[in-house]
Scaffold this motif. Structure first.
Motif, PDB file in Angstrom:
ATOM      1  N   ALA A 157      27.035  27.818  45.394  1.00  0.00           N
ATOM      2  CA  ALA A 157      27.731  28.781  46.254  1.00  0.00           C
ATOM      3  C   ALA A 157      27.226  28.711  47.692  1.00  0.00           C
ATOM      4  CB  ALA A 157      27.558  30.195  45.699  1.00  0.00           C
ATOM      5  N   ALA A 158      25.941  28.403  47.876  1.00  0.00           N
ATOM      6  CA  ALA A 158      25.411  28.263  49.236  1.00  0.00           C
ATOM      7  C   ALA A 158      26.064  27.087  49.949  1.00  0.00           C
ATOM      8  CB  ALA A 158      23.888  28.097  49.197  1.00  0.00           C
ATOM      9  N   PHE A 159      26.271  25.992  49.230  1.00  0.00           N
ATOM     10  CA  PHE A 159      26.992  24.854  49.817  1.00  0.00           C
ATOM     11  C   PHE A 159      28.430  25.246  50.156  1.00  0.00           C
ATOM     12  CE2 PHE A 159      23.646  22.331  47.745  1.00  0.00           C
ATOM     13  CZ  PHE A 159      23.429  21.332  48.664  1.00  0.00           C
ATOM     14  N   LEU A 160      29.110  25.879  49.217  1.00  0.00           N
ATOM     15  CA  LEU A 160      30.520  26.217  49.419  1.00  0.00           C
ATOM     16  C   LEU A 160      30.696  27.243  50.535  1.00  0.00           C
ATOM     17  CD1 LEU A 160      31.627  26.394  45.681  1.00  0.00           C
ATOM     18  CD2 LEU A 160      32.091  24.548  47.301  1.00  0.00           C
ATOM     19  N   ASP A 161      29.814  28.232  50.594  1.00  0.00           N
ATOM     20  CA  ASP A 161      29.924  29.249  51.643  1.00  0.00           C
ATOM     21  C   ASP A 161      29.788  28.634  53.033  1.00  0.00           C
ATOM     22  OD1 ASP A 161      30.278  31.236  49.762  1.00  0.00           O
ATOM     23  OD2 ASP A 161      28.190  31.944  49.835  1.00  0.00           O
ATOM     24  N   ALA A 162      29.001  27.575  53.144  1.00  0.00           N
ATOM     25  CA  ALA A 162      28.751  26.944  54.449  1.00  0.00           C
ATOM     26  C   ALA A 162      29.785  25.874  54.795  1.00  0.00           C
ATOM     27  CB  ALA A 162      27.356  26.338  54.466  1.00  0.00           C
ATOM     28  N   THR A 163      30.688  25.580  53.866  1.00  0.00           N
ATOM     29  CA  THR A 163      31.690  24.536  54.094  1.00  0.00           C
ATOM     30  C   THR A 163      32.875  25.170  54.809  1.00  0.00           C
ATOM     31  OG1 THR A 163      30.942  23.379  52.104  1.00  0.00           O
ATOM     32  CG2 THR A 163      33.102  22.763  52.982  1.00  0.00           C
ATOM     33  N   ARG A 164      32.819  25.168  56.126  1.00  0.00           N
ATOM     34  CA  ARG A 164      33.804  25.859  56.955  1.00  0.00           C
ATOM     35  C   ARG A 164      34.378  24.919  57.991  1.00  0.00           C
ATOM     36  NH1 ARG A 164      35.497  30.592  54.648  1.00  0.00           N
ATOM     37  NH2 ARG A 164      33.750  31.420  53.443  1.00  0.00           N
ATOM     38  N   VAL A 165      35.647  25.135  58.314  1.00  0.00           N
ATOM     39  CA  VAL A 165      36.301  24.356  59.360  1.00  0.00           C
ATOM     40  C   VAL A 165      35.513  24.514  60.669  1.00  0.00           C
ATOM     41  CG1 VAL A 165      38.391  24.120  60.764  1.00  0.00           C
ATOM     42  CG2 VAL A 165      38.571  24.534  58.292  1.00  0.00           C
ATOM     43  N   GLY A 166      35.200  23.391  61.295  1.00  0.00           N
ATOM     44  CA  GLY A 166      34.476  23.403  62.556  1.00  0.00           C
ATOM     45  C   GLY A 166      32.979  23.221  62.421  1.00  0.00           C
ATOM     46  N   ALA A 167      32.436  23.433  61.215  1.00  0.00           N
ATOM     47  CA  ALA A 167      31.004  23.211  61.002  1.00  0.00           C
ATOM     48  C   ALA A 167      30.732  21.717  60.867  1.00  0.00           C
ATOM     49  CB  ALA A 167      30.529  23.946  59.754  1.00  0.00           C
TER      50      ALA A 167
ATOM     51  N   VAL B  13      38.355  16.881  52.589  1.00  0.00           N
ATOM     52  CA  VAL B  13      37.941  17.026  51.192  1.00  0.00           C
ATOM     53  C   VAL B  13      36.433  16.870  51.112  1.00  0.00           C
ATOM     54  CG1 VAL B  13      38.232  16.175  48.829  1.00  0.00           C
ATOM     55  CG2 VAL B  13      40.142  16.050  50.457  1.00  0.00           C
ATOM     56  N   VAL B  14      35.798  17.788  50.396  1.00  0.00           N
ATOM     57  CA  VAL B  14      34.347  17.766  50.224  1.00  0.00           C
ATOM     58  C   VAL B  14      34.046  17.924  48.743  1.00  0.00           C
ATOM     59  CG1 VAL B  14      32.200  18.990  50.715  1.00  0.00           C
ATOM     60  CG2 VAL B  14      33.863  18.651  52.533  1.00  0.00           C
ATOM     61  N   ALA B  15      33.061  17.175  48.263  1.00  0.00           N
ATOM     62  CA  ALA B  15      32.585  17.326  46.881  1.00  0.00           C
ATOM     63  C   ALA B  15      31.067  17.476  46.920  1.00  0.00           C
ATOM     64  CB  ALA B  15      32.975  16.120  46.036  1.00  0.00           C
ATOM     65  N   TRP B  16      30.575  18.629  46.481  1.00  0.00           N
ATOM     66  CA  TRP B  16      29.139  18.887  46.395  1.00  0.00           C
ATOM     67  C   TRP B  16      28.700  18.763  44.942  1.00  0.00           C
ATOM     68  CZ3 TRP B  16      27.156  18.623  50.956  1.00  0.00           C
ATOM     69  CH2 TRP B  16      27.780  19.177  52.075  1.00  0.00           C
ATOM     70  N   ASN B  17      27.450  18.326  44.715  1.00  0.00           N
ATOM     71  CA  ASN B  17      26.959  18.224  43.334  1.00  0.00           C
ATOM     72  C   ASN B  17      25.477  18.568  43.231  1.00  0.00           C
ATOM     73  OD1 ASN B  17      27.488  14.768  43.877  1.00  0.00           O
ATOM     74  ND2 ASN B  17      25.480  15.700  44.000  1.00  0.00           N
TER      75      ASN B  17
ATOM     76  N   LEU C  29      39.318  21.200  48.707  1.00  0.00           N
ATOM     77  CA  LEU C  29      40.116  21.035  49.908  1.00  0.00           C
ATOM     78  C   LEU C  29      39.719  22.149  50.869  1.00  0.00           C
ATOM     79  CD1 LEU C  29      42.522  19.501  51.272  1.00  0.00           C
ATOM     80  CD2 LEU C  29      43.970  21.344  50.383  1.00  0.00           C
ATOM     81  N   VAL C  30      39.322  21.769  52.076  1.00  0.00           N
ATOM     82  CA  VAL C  30      38.853  22.759  53.051  1.00  0.00           C
ATOM     83  C   VAL C  30      40.063  23.284  53.826  1.00  0.00           C
ATOM     84  CG1 VAL C  30      37.308  23.228  54.971  1.00  0.00           C
ATOM     85  CG2 VAL C  30      36.678  21.526  53.243  1.00  0.00           C
ATOM     86  N   VAL C  31      40.296  24.582  53.724  1.00  0.00           N
ATOM     87  CA  VAL C  31      41.397  25.229  54.438  1.00  0.00           C
ATOM     88  C   VAL C  31      40.804  26.259  55.398  1.00  0.00           C
ATOM     89  CG1 VAL C  31      43.069  24.806  52.608  1.00  0.00           C
ATOM     90  CG2 VAL C  31      41.719  26.903  52.568  1.00  0.00           C
ATOM     91  N   ALA C  32      41.678  26.962  56.112  1.00  0.00           N
ATOM     92  CA  ALA C  32      41.226  27.827  57.206  1.00  0.00           C
ATOM     93  C   ALA C  32      40.212  28.870  56.760  1.00  0.00           C
ATOM     94  CB  ALA C  32      42.427  28.504  57.864  1.00  0.00           C
ATOM     95  N   ASP C  33      40.366  29.407  55.543  1.00  0.00           N
ATOM     96  CA  ASP C  33      39.455  30.468  55.108  1.00  0.00           C
ATOM     97  C   ASP C  33      38.363  29.963  54.171  1.00  0.00           C
ATOM     98  OD1 ASP C  33      41.116  29.950  52.991  1.00  0.00           O
ATOM     99  OD2 ASP C  33      41.652  32.039  52.606  1.00  0.00           O
ATOM    100  N   GLY C  34      38.156  28.655  54.122  1.00  0.00           N
ATOM    101  CA  GLY C  34      37.061  28.121  53.318  1.00  0.00           C
ATOM    102  C   GLY C  34      37.523  27.071  52.338  1.00  0.00           C
ATOM    103  N   PRO C  35      36.621  26.604  51.458  1.00  0.00           N
ATOM    104  CA  PRO C  35      36.973  25.540  50.514  1.00  0.00           C
ATOM    105  C   PRO C  35      37.740  26.069  49.298  1.00  0.00           C
ATOM    106  CG  PRO C  35      34.680  26.155  50.233  1.00  0.00           C
ATOM    107  CD  PRO C  35      35.200  26.969  51.386  1.00  0.00           C
TER     108      PRO C  35
END
Length: 378
Positions: free
Chosen positions: A266-276, A330-334, A347-353
């Motif tokens: 969840a820490a990875f996903l929360d930080a996966t934001r457009v523009g980062a 597209v991002v894949a964390w493991n 798939l990264v969209v405006a409000d997150g992954p």
């Protein structure tokens, strides 16, 4: 009954409109890139780029990172001229199956000839895998293909759903006493019947997944649990999946460890934001390990993922990676630790992954507001 893939397959060529219906948008992106760099020709040689443009499989052996064709793009007002450069062995197959509906010319060489001899060179020719005399634009082309079109995003969602379903069925077919090779065969079968090519296939019996983070199958037999991992590709797009089945309930400590690993994810996903920057998301994600009771250096034992889509990973993300996370990338964390591993394709969209690897028949748990895979027990 054999399950059919969720993405429509209307004819024997396996093509669907999504691959060619958005080609004008992709050519416009390439034309804009060429203008910025002062180029009049682009030579596409990377398999990922060719798949992005055409939806085609450009490989022959699955293991090669080279293509059996190159595509020359000559932008002009209102469109572009495309030429496929290939050999006499591959041209008939490519015409009949992979490139149906793609408007292009052909330059066909004898199989013993070097394709590079037929490629244009000069100061106004750029390539994503340049040879002498070409301008290197691999970074710009990688950024261009990183953003999926709407049609590609729809295709990826189908690939992810089918890969998740294949893994669910395969896990259900595993039994104590089965070898890792046998489990890999089951998973490969379930992928292939859904028209998915396995481009990576790992199986870990019992605790081997903690010792070997890329567990190629062996003759080891499973007793307590099995972890199935695959990267599955269709129409050039790849879904990364990890699922774990426990044949008997794990103890409370191990279950809690798996739950804490989902918090790390969840820490990875929360930080996966457009523009980062992808390195920023990586650093935030790895910071989740000590925050949730793992060693601060747990991430040293395995790469944590990164940009995906047309490759299992473009490159392993790391703290210094400066590529920006764009909308529709597209991002894949493991993340992995404590004998467990979790994985998704997003798939990264405006409000997150948007997490895409989901099968409603696999047990799930809600973590940070997202539906995440639980352990399959029994």
């Amino acid at each position: 009954m054999t399950e059919r893939p969720t993405t429509a397959r209307p004819d024997e060529s396996g093509r669907v409109d999504a691959h060619t219906g958005d080609i004008a948008e992709k050519l416009a992106r390439l034309a804009a890139l060429a203008r910025v760099r002062g180029l009049d020709t682009l030579v596409l040689r990377e398999p990922a780029t060719i798949s992005w443009l055409t939806g085609a499989r450009s490989h022959v052996p699955q293991t090669l990172d080279t293509s059996c064709m190159d595509i020359v793009v000559e932008p002009h007002d209102g469109g572009a001229r495309l030429t496929a450069v290939t050999n006499s062995i591959e041209a008939p197959r490519l015409r009949d199956t992979e490139l149906v509906g793609v408007p292009l010319d052909w330059a066909v060489l004898p199989w013993w000839s070097q394709r590079t001899s037929a490629l244009p060179v000069g100061p106004t020719v750029g390539s994503d895998r340049p040879v002498a005399g070409m301008t290197d634009v691999r970074t710009e082309i990688a950024a261009t293909r990183r953003q999926l079109t709407p049609g590609q995003a729809q295709t990826l969602a189908g690939v992810c759903a089918d890969a998740a379903r294949a893994t669910t069925v395969a896990a259900g077919r595993c039994r104590p006493g089965m070898t890792e090779y046998a489990a890999a065969a089951v998973l490969a079968e379930e992928l292939l019947v859904r028209e998915l090519d396995p481009v990576a296939l790992f199986v870990a019996a019992d605790g081997r997944g903690d010792r070997h983070r890329h567990p190629l199958p062996t003759t080891a037999t499973m007793t307590d649990q099995v972890m199935l991992v695959c990267c599955a590709r269709r129409d050039g797009l790849i879904a990364s999946v990890t699922r774990i089945r426990c044949f008997a309930p794990p103890d409370v400590v191990r279950r809690e460890t798996y739950r804490r690993l989902l918090d790390v994810e969840a820490a990875f996903l929360d930080a996966t934001r457009v523009g980062a920057r992808i390195g920023q998301a990586f650093t935030a994600g790895t910071g989740g390990y000590p925050a949730h009771g793992f060693s601060p250096t747990e991430w040293h034992r395995h790469h944590q993922g990164g940009f995906s889509g047309w490759q299992p990973r473009e490159y392993p993300a790391h703290p210094g990676a400066t590529d920006v996370i764009a909308e529709h990338s597209v991002v894949a964390w493991n993340p992995s630790g404590g004998g467990w591993k979790v994985e998704d394709t997003c798939l990264v969209v405006a409000d997150g992954p948007q997490t895409l690897v989901h099968d409603p028949e696999w047990p799930a748990v809600t973590v940070a507001g997202r539906t995440r895979p639980d352990l399959l027990i029994g």
